[in-house]
Design an enzyme around this catalytic site. Sequence first.
Site, short mmCIF file in Angstrom:
data_model
loop_
_atom_site.label_atom_id
_atom_site.label_comp_id
_atom_site.label_asym_id
_atom_site.label_seq_id
_atom_site.Cartn_x
_atom_site.Cartn_y
_atom_site.Cartn_z
N GLY A 17 0.80 -1.21 0.00
CA GLY A 17 0.00 0.00 0.00
C GLY A 17 0.83 1.27 0.00
N SER A 18 0.35 2.27 0.69
CA SER A 18 0.95 3.61 0.62
C SER A 18 2.31 3.71 1.28
CB SER A 18 0.00 4.64 1.24
OG SER A 18 -1.18 4.74 0.46
N THR A 19 2.77 2.68 1.99
CA THR A 19 4.16 2.72 2.48
C THR A 19 5.12 2.84 1.31
OG1 THR A 19 4.31 0.30 2.49
CG2 THR A 19 3.61 1.36 4.54
N LYS B 24 4.84 4.77 -1.14
CA LYS B 24 4.99 6.16 -1.54
C LYS B 24 6.28 6.76 -1.00
CE LYS B 24 0.01 6.79 -1.99
NZ LYS B 24 -1.23 7.28 -1.37
#
Length: 585
Positions: A307-309, A311
Amino acid sequence: MISFVVRLKRRAHFIVRRRDAEGRGEFIGTGVRRRRQARQRLGILIAGFSVVFFLIGARLVQYGIADPPTTSSLGSPTVVASRPDIVDRNGALLATDVNMVSLYADPRRIVDADEVVEKLAQVIPNLDWGETHKRLRSGTAFQWLKRQLTPRQQAAVLALGIPGVGFRPEKRRFYPGGATASHIVGHVNVDNQGLAGMERHLDQQGLSDLRAAGMTGDTPLEPVRLSIDIRVQNIVREVVATAMTTYKAEAAGAVILDVDTGEVLAMASVPDYDPNEPSRTLPDGNVDKEYEKGWFNRVSNATYEMGSTFKSFTLAMGLDEEKITLNSVVDASRPIRMGGFTIRDFKGKNRALTIPEVFQYSSNIGTAAIADMVGIEGHQQFLAKLGLLSKMETEMPGVATPTQPRTWKKINSVTISFGHGVATTPLQTAVAAASLINGGSLVPPTFLRRSREQAKLLSRTVIKDKTSADMRHLYTWNGLKGSGRSAQVEGFNVGGKTGTADKVINGRYANDINFNAFVAAFPMDRPKYVVLSIIDAPKTGEHGGRTAASTAAPMIKSIISRAAPLLGVQPRFGSPNARYSLSDY
């Protein structure tokens, strides 16, 4: 005449001996002669018995002072040798050998197999009657009946006095901490051979080969010192176990990593298992499914879309390639339509965003724009450089291999930029995140003690020092103003990035089932540790939410608040919003 003399001699009470050199003779009575002969014979008997008793006594003394035998004279399986103790970084015992005995039989000497089975069943619970009877009737020279008896069971079997059965000394592995570090330490089988974790690693390093060659025995071996701190490990396991129950999740896990040495200070995955009973079965004989699941380490042996980790890595890529700076602005005012898909922001701002805002608001649109600036090939190369696309090298056996698209297209690069399309292990994600905030050095993780000097020899630079300083600023920013606020611990300056990913079920994304993660570092003014938490399919969270900010982040807060003092981190108060360079370390 001759017969008359003989009769007289027989009736006489003396005999005549021959004369000596001087011609003198001697008369000796027969009674005296017989007494002398009796004394001589008695002396010989006493001397003979004395020699026999001396030999027997000497042999008993020899048996008394000799070490107990470790093997049977029967043609039995491979000799069970000692394994080295396993201790944590401070010397606390994690695994050791305990002397045990196992029951065997020589079926050729068994008179009545039915009687033997009935007697043994009285003192050995859960004895398999059918299998035991089959072994006793096999006619072979050696058959195991029961491995690793308790002393009470051994005494009870001895009291039965069954001919044809005996005991053999063996080793049993004992884990004082039970399930606390089960996925790290691992376990052995009944023959003391490593099957998982660091126990298996020891065998892979040559211990099993030495045993097979008969070059091991009862000699104590040097303890193996791991990198973990069992005190911190206990905290981490307790937090993830509580989170799984509280948030009604399928599983949970966490890991703490030293950013300078790559040492794993703690790693827990639940459900887990007790290595003292790794193959516990249900009464019906089926393997307990929860224990079967408990063998699976979700931190290093499983891959997930993080997921957004991810980013964090996309922004680090843009900064390192000098496509953006912290003062850059990207357009996140409208969704991106590509290949029949529409990419939106979760609670988007529908406006242009600065780079810190892209990180703070976790903008999919802004992150995709940065990936597009770098390009597909550069994006793939950067993630490969961070070790996120290949199998991780570490001592832990059974590490999972990441998955990625066979051919990267633009839509793949866009979705991977915010954590969808590439599945990697949580431990790899933590290692890569450590390189973002430790000055730019990728250090391979280890479960053994390692010094900073040793780590420098193994590390390689993956990003610039300035990029690392920028990432520390972004982590700090998100810890104060973004989703990382749920993980903030006063005095320890926690920074990080949440990741809430739709879980893949039967090849499709499920909108109502999440896989949540949070990657954090502390203290952000001079980062020393990376902490990553995961929670799989939570049904609830803090204040009723199911996102990472409501589940994975509070786990980090609980871990850091309890473990930081044990790790020697002193609380520091004041503004953590400053920027630091590599010279500050």
